[in-house]
Enzyme design. Structure first.
Site, PDB file in Angstrom:
ATOM      1  N   ASP A   1       0.814  -1.229   0.000  1.00 43.57           N
ATOM      2  CA  ASP A   1       0.000   0.000   0.000  1.00 43.57           C
ATOM      3  C   ASP A   1       0.843   1.273   0.000  1.00 43.57           C
ATOM      4  O   ASP A   1       0.317   2.382  -0.030  1.00 43.57           O
ATOM      5  CB  ASP A   1      -0.966  -0.003   1.193  1.00 43.57           C
ATOM      6  N   GLY A   2       2.165   1.114   0.079  1.00 42.48           N
ATOM      7  CA  GLY A   2       3.036   2.290   0.060  1.00 42.48           C
ATOM      8  C   GLY A   2       3.032   3.078   1.356  1.00 42.48           C
ATOM      9  O   GLY A   2       3.655   4.142   1.444  1.00 42.48           O
TER      10      GLY A   2
ATOM     11  N   ASP B   1      19.504  -5.345  -0.751  1.00 45.98           N
ATOM     12  CA  ASP B   1      18.840  -4.052  -0.979  1.00 45.98           C
ATOM     13  C   ASP B   1      18.850  -3.192   0.273  1.00 45.98           C
ATOM     14  O   ASP B   1      18.490  -2.012   0.220  1.00 45.98           O
ATOM     15  CB  ASP B   1      17.396  -4.259  -1.457  1.00 45.98           C
TER      16      ASP B   1
HETATM   17  P1  AMP Z   1      12.169  -3.581   3.472  1.00 41.64           P
HETATM   18  O1  AMP Z   1      12.251  -5.002   3.945  1.00 41.64           O
HETATM   19  O2  AMP Z   1      11.363  -2.674   4.363  1.00 41.64           O
HETATM   20  O3  AMP Z   1      13.524  -3.014   3.195  1.00 41.64           O
HETATM   21  O4  AMP Z   1      11.352  -3.606   2.116  1.00 41.64           O
HETATM   22  C1  AMP Z   1      11.627  -4.463   1.040  1.00 41.64           C
HETATM   23  C2  AMP Z   1      10.917  -3.989  -0.200  1.00 41.64           C
HETATM   24  O5  AMP Z   1       9.500  -4.027  -0.037  1.00 41.64           O
HETATM   25  C3  AMP Z   1      11.266  -2.556  -0.577  1.00 41.64           C
HETATM   26  O6  AMP Z   1      11.438  -2.497  -1.960  1.00 41.64           O
HETATM   27  C4  AMP Z   1      10.057  -1.772  -0.143  1.00 41.64           C
HETATM   28  O7  AMP Z   1       9.883  -0.626  -0.922  1.00 41.64           O
HETATM   29  C5  AMP Z   1       8.918  -2.770  -0.319  1.00 41.64           C
HETATM   30  N1  AMP Z   1       7.832  -2.492   0.631  1.00 41.64           N
HETATM   31  C6  AMP Z   1       7.857  -2.670   1.960  1.00 41.64           C
HETATM   32  N2  AMP Z   1       6.687  -2.296   2.520  1.00 41.64           N
HETATM   33  C7  AMP Z   1       5.882  -1.867   1.533  1.00 41.64           C
HETATM   34  C8  AMP Z   1       4.561  -1.320   1.476  1.00 41.64           C
HETATM   35  N3  AMP Z   1       3.811  -1.169   2.566  1.00 41.64           N
HETATM   36  N4  AMP Z   1       4.089  -0.983   0.267  1.00 41.64           N
HETATM   37  C9  AMP Z   1       4.813  -1.130  -0.846  1.00 41.64           C
HETATM   38  N5  AMP Z   1       6.067  -1.625  -0.853  1.00 41.64           N
HETATM   39  C10 AMP Z   1       6.619  -1.990   0.319  1.00 41.64           C
HETATM   40 MG    MG Z   2      14.721  -1.995   2.366  1.00 44.23          MG
END
Ligand code: AMP
Ligand code: MG
Length: 491
Positions: free
Chosen positions: A130-131, A257
């Protein structure tokens, strides 16, 4: 409430948009979502000052609107960055799914820093997400990143957290929030994997040159500039993970990442600090196999650096076999490099100034005892730094006493007076770390009762981690029982 252009100019924003001038495959334009009722939860005035931003004159409404992305700073150009990454070992195409980069702000000291919103709505890379972000995890990032900064560890910073006035649905309904993050940059190992994965050598070279220019402008002049680049990144990463190990920080999700080429700690999700010393410590609820356990972190950095080196192969030598040999040779130097950073830090923690052959074993035997005794990592080093005798029951054990005598013998080889040794040790061994139960209590008060006083008291002691005044006494106590403590990504 909108912020006028005149007001914004007075705020001191100095945006450049260097990343937006890179080839378009590296990003997508993005726009922070409109939100119902933004409200400031916390502003980092000290950081704002360092950035040359004047927040004092702003009304709370204007600040809320600004940091919720409703009024974009003048000169900003919002984008979402493309990247890929190995998540728990598996390659995936990713990108900023819930983050928007406003551009790079030039600080009064001339540094260029990314200004990024986290949780400000969907982008082209959101996939099924949901971003959005929930308040608790954004405040957690604020607390831990600011604690890391105060400990002197390279890290992204947190400038503001605002609530959006809209709920986000997670396991439960939670308050939506936006974090404003400040970083040397958000270029990740995964950014290189993204470009390399497209087989796009021209853009790979462009990205490498951009990154060198931004983060490694003083690379030694060498015919093999990209090898020097790799070595410099490896050096910073080895230094960084050594710093983590020396304070008991567990990142929790060291996917490629989440590893910044700048050498800053980035993407605070299920991170936490270790209490009782154990290399197998894992807090993340989804890290079932313990891939990102405390004791594995140095090896995972090498694994991630290997993925990074693979992306650079086309730039290292036109002959692929030669390029692989060059990369392998460089990577093989990582274990010794890490060990050197770690041991230098460990010597300082033990008050040692000179270098002696048995120092590694001396440090290791203390850790071995700590693990058996379930001794608190932070408090043990702090107790060793005190001028008072070690009166706690666990220090009366024969194994510890034997170690202590060895340590005293080693210290006697140096001529520093004991009080000076202890004072130096107190300058490197923190008294206060963000203990999990204290972080949780601050988050619960903020999320459930809109009470920020607990968080503010915690932040105040974390800002001076090497001081052990009476105000920090309760923050120095480990939890009584933490067997089941789990952290969540909060996505
Ligand atoms: P993270 O584990 O928080 O580093 O996220 C891993 C990937 O998932 C990244 O590319 C984030 O942008 C994506 N992501 C995490 N949470 C959301 C969310 N609520 N909506 C869209 N993308 C997400
Ligand atoms: Mg990340």
């Amino acid at each position: 409430m909108t912020v006028s252009v005149a007001e914004q100019n007075q705020m001191g924003w100095q945006f450049d948009n260097t990343y937006s001038r890179l080839p378009e495959v590296l990003f997508a334009s993005a726009k922070p979502a409109a939100v119902a009722a933004p409200r400031v939860v916390i502003l980092n005035h000290r950081l704002a000052d360092d950035l040359g931003l004047q927040l004092e004159g702003m009304s709370p409404e204007a600040a809320a609107s600004l940091f919720a992305g409703q009024d974009l700073p003048v000169g900003s150009l919002p984008i979402a960055q493309a990247y890929a990454g190995h998540q728990y070992g598996n390659f995936t195409m990713l990108g900023d799914g819930r983050a928007i980069l406003l551009g790079e702000h030039r600080t009064p000291s001339g540094q260029l820093v990314d200004i990024q919103f986290k949780g400000s709505g969907p982008t082209r890379f959101s996939r099924r997400g949901d971003g959005r972000a929930a308040l608790g995890p954004m405040l957690r990032e604020y607390i831990i990143s600011e604690a890391m900064f105060a400990l002197g560890i390279p890290t992204t910073r947190s400038l503001a957290v605002v609530t959006t006035g809209e709920p986000v649905m997670r396991e439960t309904r939670r308050q939506g929030a936006v974090l404003t993050r400040v970083a040397a940059s958000h270029i990740r190992v995964g950014t290189f994997e993204y470009v390399a994965g497209r087989g796009d050598e021209a853009n790979l070279r462009l990205l490498a040159d951009y990154t060198i220019n931004r983060h490694y402008p003083n690379l030694p002049d060498s015919p093999n500039r990209y090898l020097e680049f790799f070595r410099a990144v490896m050096d910073r990463q080895a230094a960084l993970v050594a710093r983590w190990q020396l304070v008991g920080f567990i990142h929790g999700v060291m996917n490629t990442d989440n590893m910044a080429i700048s050498g800053e700690t980035i993407d605070y999700g299920p991170c936490a600090f270790m209490n009782a010393y154990s290399p197998t410590t894992v807090f993340s609820s989804i890290d079932h196999a313990g891939r990102y356990a405390y004791g594995n972190q140095p090896a995972i950095v090498q694994w991630n650096l290997t993925r990074f080196a693979e992306t650079l192969i086309p730039l290292l030598d036109p002959d692929q076999e030669k390029a692989i040999a060059i990369a392998t040779d460089a990577l093989n130097q990582y274990p010794a490099l890490f060990q050197q950073y770690w041991l230098t830090g460990m010597r300082a923690k033990l008050g040692l100034q000179s270098v002696e052959a048995g120092d590694f074993e001396l440090a290791q035997s203390l850790l071995t005892w700590m693990q058996k005794a379930k001794a608190d990592f932070t408090n043990t080093f702090r107790d060793l730094s005190a001028d008072e005798p070690l009166s706690k029951a666990l220090y009366q054990e024969a194994e510890f006493q034997a170690w202590h005598s060895q340590w005293q013998l080693r210290l006697n080889q140096e001529s520093r007076p004991t009080t000076a040794v202890h004072a130096a040790m107190r300058g490197v061994n923190p008294a206060v770390i963000p203990r999990n139960h204290r972080v949780e209590e601050a988050l619960a008060a903020a999320e459930n009762n809109n009470d920020l006083s607990v968080l503010e008291r915690l932040l105040a002691v974390l800002a001076k981690p090497f001081e052990a005044g009476t105000d920090s006494a309760i923050y120095r106590e480990p939890p009584t029982d933490e067997c089941d403590y789990r952290t969540f990504c909060g996505t």
